[in-house]
Design an enzyme around this catalytic site. Structure first.
Site, PDB file in Angstrom:
ATOM      1  N   GLY A 190       1.771  10.006  -3.773  1.00 27.83           N
ATOM      2  CA  GLY A 190       1.530  10.558  -5.101  1.00 27.83           C
ATOM      3  C   GLY A 190       2.230   9.812  -6.209  1.00 27.83           C
ATOM      4  O   GLY A 190       2.787  10.423  -7.118  1.00 27.83           O
ATOM      5  N   ARG A 191       2.218   8.481  -6.141  1.00 24.74           N
ATOM      6  CA  ARG A 191       2.956   7.644  -7.092  1.00 24.74           C
ATOM      7  C   ARG A 191       4.446   7.973  -7.079  1.00 24.74           C
ATOM      8  O   ARG A 191       5.118   7.896  -8.101  1.00 24.74           O
ATOM      9  CB  ARG A 191       2.392   7.767  -8.517  1.00 24.74           C
ATOM     10  CG  ARG A 191       1.055   7.112  -8.694  1.00 24.74           C
ATOM     11  CD  ARG A 191       0.675   6.911 -10.153  1.00 24.74           C
ATOM     12  NE  ARG A 191      -0.528   6.110 -10.191  1.00 24.74           N
ATOM     13  CZ  ARG A 191      -1.755   6.602 -10.008  1.00 24.74           C
ATOM     14  NH1 ARG A 191      -1.914   7.892  -9.797  1.00 24.74           N
ATOM     15  NH2 ARG A 191      -2.799   5.804 -10.029  1.00 24.74           N
TER      16      ARG A 191
ATOM     17  N   CYS B 160      -0.853   7.420   1.180  1.00 25.57           N
ATOM     18  CA  CYS B 160      -1.735   8.441   0.600  1.00 25.57           C
ATOM     19  C   CYS B 160      -2.352   9.209   1.759  1.00 25.57           C
ATOM     20  O   CYS B 160      -3.389   8.813   2.297  1.00 25.57           O
ATOM     21  CB  CYS B 160      -2.808   7.795  -0.269  1.00 25.57           C
ATOM     22  SG  CYS B 160      -3.998   8.980  -0.941  1.00 25.57           S
TER      23      CYS B 160
ATOM     24  N   THR C   2      -4.014  -7.134  -4.960  1.00 26.28           N
ATOM     25  CA  THR C   2      -3.770  -5.988  -5.831  1.00 26.28           C
ATOM     26  C   THR C   2      -4.593  -6.093  -7.103  1.00 26.28           C
ATOM     27  O   THR C   2      -5.004  -7.185  -7.514  1.00 26.28           O
ATOM     28  CB  THR C   2      -2.280  -5.890  -6.210  1.00 26.28           C
ATOM     29  OG1 THR C   2      -2.040  -4.636  -6.871  1.00 26.28           O
ATOM     30  CG2 THR C   2      -1.855  -7.029  -7.131  1.00 26.28           C
TER      31      THR C   2
ATOM     32  N   GLN D 121      -9.223   0.977  -0.069  1.00 26.95           N
ATOM     33  CA  GLN D 121      -8.357  -0.181  -0.293  1.00 26.95           C
ATOM     34  C   GLN D 121      -7.568  -0.533   0.970  1.00 26.95           C
ATOM     35  O   GLN D 121      -7.378  -1.706   1.275  1.00 26.95           O
ATOM     36  CB  GLN D 121      -7.411   0.087  -1.460  1.00 26.95           C
ATOM     37  CG  GLN D 121      -8.087   0.010  -2.817  1.00 26.95           C
ATOM     38  CD  GLN D 121      -7.096   0.057  -3.953  1.00 26.95           C
ATOM     39  OE1 GLN D 121      -5.995   0.609  -3.824  1.00 26.95           O
ATOM     40  NE2 GLN D 121      -7.470  -0.508  -5.085  1.00 26.95           N
TER      41      GLN D 121
ATOM     42  N   HIS E 219       0.847  -1.193   0.000  1.00 23.11           N
ATOM     43  CA  HIS E 219       0.000   0.000   0.000  1.00 23.11           C
ATOM     44  C   HIS E 219       0.880   1.239   0.000  1.00 23.11           C
ATOM     45  O   HIS E 219       1.649   1.472   0.926  1.00 23.11           O
ATOM     46  CB  HIS E 219      -0.917   0.012   1.222  1.00 23.11           C
ATOM     47  CG  HIS E 219      -1.953   1.092   1.159  1.00 23.11           C
ATOM     48  ND1 HIS E 219      -3.151   0.938   0.506  1.00 23.11           N
ATOM     49  CD2 HIS E 219      -1.948   2.359   1.657  1.00 23.11           C
ATOM     50  CE1 HIS E 219      -3.852   2.055   0.606  1.00 23.11           C
ATOM     51  NE2 HIS E 219      -3.143   2.936   1.290  1.00 23.11           N
TER      52      HIS E 219
ATOM     53  N   ARG F  51       6.915   4.951  -8.567  1.00 23.20           N
ATOM     54  CA  ARG F  51       7.028   3.952  -7.514  1.00 23.20           C
ATOM     55  C   ARG F  51       7.861   2.767  -7.967  1.00 23.20           C
ATOM     56  O   ARG F  51       7.822   2.358  -9.119  1.00 23.20           O
ATOM     57  CB  ARG F  51       5.643   3.472  -7.082  1.00 23.20           C
ATOM     58  CG  ARG F  51       4.827   4.523  -6.376  1.00 23.20           C
ATOM     59  CD  ARG F  51       3.429   4.042  -6.098  1.00 23.20           C
ATOM     60  NE  ARG F  51       2.690   3.754  -7.334  1.00 23.20           N
ATOM     61  CZ  ARG F  51       1.455   3.272  -7.365  1.00 23.20           C
ATOM     62  NH1 ARG F  51       0.830   3.010  -6.224  1.00 23.20           N
ATOM     63  NH2 ARG F  51       0.852   3.049  -8.521  1.00 23.20           N
TER      64      ARG F  51
ATOM     65  N   ASP G 268       4.547   7.380 -13.147  1.00 23.76           N
ATOM     66  CA  ASP G 268       4.506   6.609 -11.899  1.00 23.76           C
ATOM     67  C   ASP G 268       5.940   6.309 -11.505  1.00 23.76           C
ATOM     68  O   ASP G 268       6.635   5.570 -12.215  1.00 23.76           O
ATOM     69  CB  ASP G 268       3.708   5.318 -12.094  1.00 23.76           C
ATOM     70  CG  ASP G 268       3.390   4.609 -10.779  1.00 23.76           C
ATOM     71  OD1 ASP G 268       4.120   4.838  -9.785  1.00 23.76           O
ATOM     72  OD2 ASP G 268       2.439   3.819 -10.750  1.00 23.76           O
TER      73      ASP G 268
END
Length: 211
Positions: free
Chosen positions: A97-98, A59, A153, A75, A56, A132, A130
């Protein structure tokens, strides 16, 4: 991981969590994670030999304040509910924020208000769509002695990156779809652009980065 650098557990702190009822829970920190960030593992025992694992990404707006512009908070709630019944691991990754950070994410929201999708908004800020990376999640799992998992996921990139990093993802279990009038286009972009397995929202056309 190179021979000169090995990720190890820094601390294991028993923390009773009301949302996990009477389950035994630990918050775990790490030494030598490759990106230097303060990622956490929440270990919920007892868990099976092949545990349920949720990656996760942090956020603040969704997890803490209940923002309706994303589906992050629901989620996270779903993952904690599943862990309360099954045990397993939640990796809470500090990738707001990714991966572009909280302030940039809020700036991206303003761009999205001009009918630009979330991925293009990041690019218009000079960042990648992205940023991440989940090899750090693989390091955390290996430090915990976990190499075979069931992954909770809808994101195919998580599956691919974990497998590439040596984690055996033996099963993938989808998360729910948490749609509301404020995040419908966001969820559609996740499906159309990033390939998330989401079936009940519309898929907007991606705007080119020069918009």
């Amino acid at each position: 991981m190179t021979a000169s650098r090995r990720v190890t557990v820094r601390s294991r702190v028993p923390v009773p969590l009301a949302r996990l009822s009477s389950r035994s829970t630990e918050l775990i920190s790490f030494h030598e994670l490759r990106d230097g960030a303060e990622h956490l593992a929440l270990l919920v025992d007892p868990h099976p030999q092949v545990p349920l694992v949720r990656l996760h990404s942090e956020c603040l707006t969704g997890d803490v304040f209940g923002s309706l512009r994303c589906d992050c908070g629901p989620q996270l709630d779903e993952a904690l509910d599943r862990l309360r019944f099954e045990g397993g691991v939640l990796l809470y990754l500090r990738q707001e924020g990714r991966g572009i950070g909280l302030y940039n994410k809020l700036d991206a929201y303003l761009i999205q208000d001009e009918d630009i999708d979330t991925f293009t908004a990041n690019e218009l800020l000079g960042r990648r769509a992205d940023e991440r990376r989940y090899d750090v999640a693989a390091e955390m799992l290996e430090a915990l002695g976990i190499r075979r998992i069931r992954l909770l996921t809808n994101n195919p990139d998580k599956i691919e990156q974990l497998r590439r990093a040596g984690i055996d993802v033996v099963a993938v279990e989808p998360t729910g779809t948490y749609v509301n009038p404020h995040n419908e286009e966001y969820l559609g972009a996740k499906r159309a652009i990033a390939g998330h397995q989401i079936d009940t929202v519309r898929s907007p056309q991606r705007q080119p980065p020069h918009v």
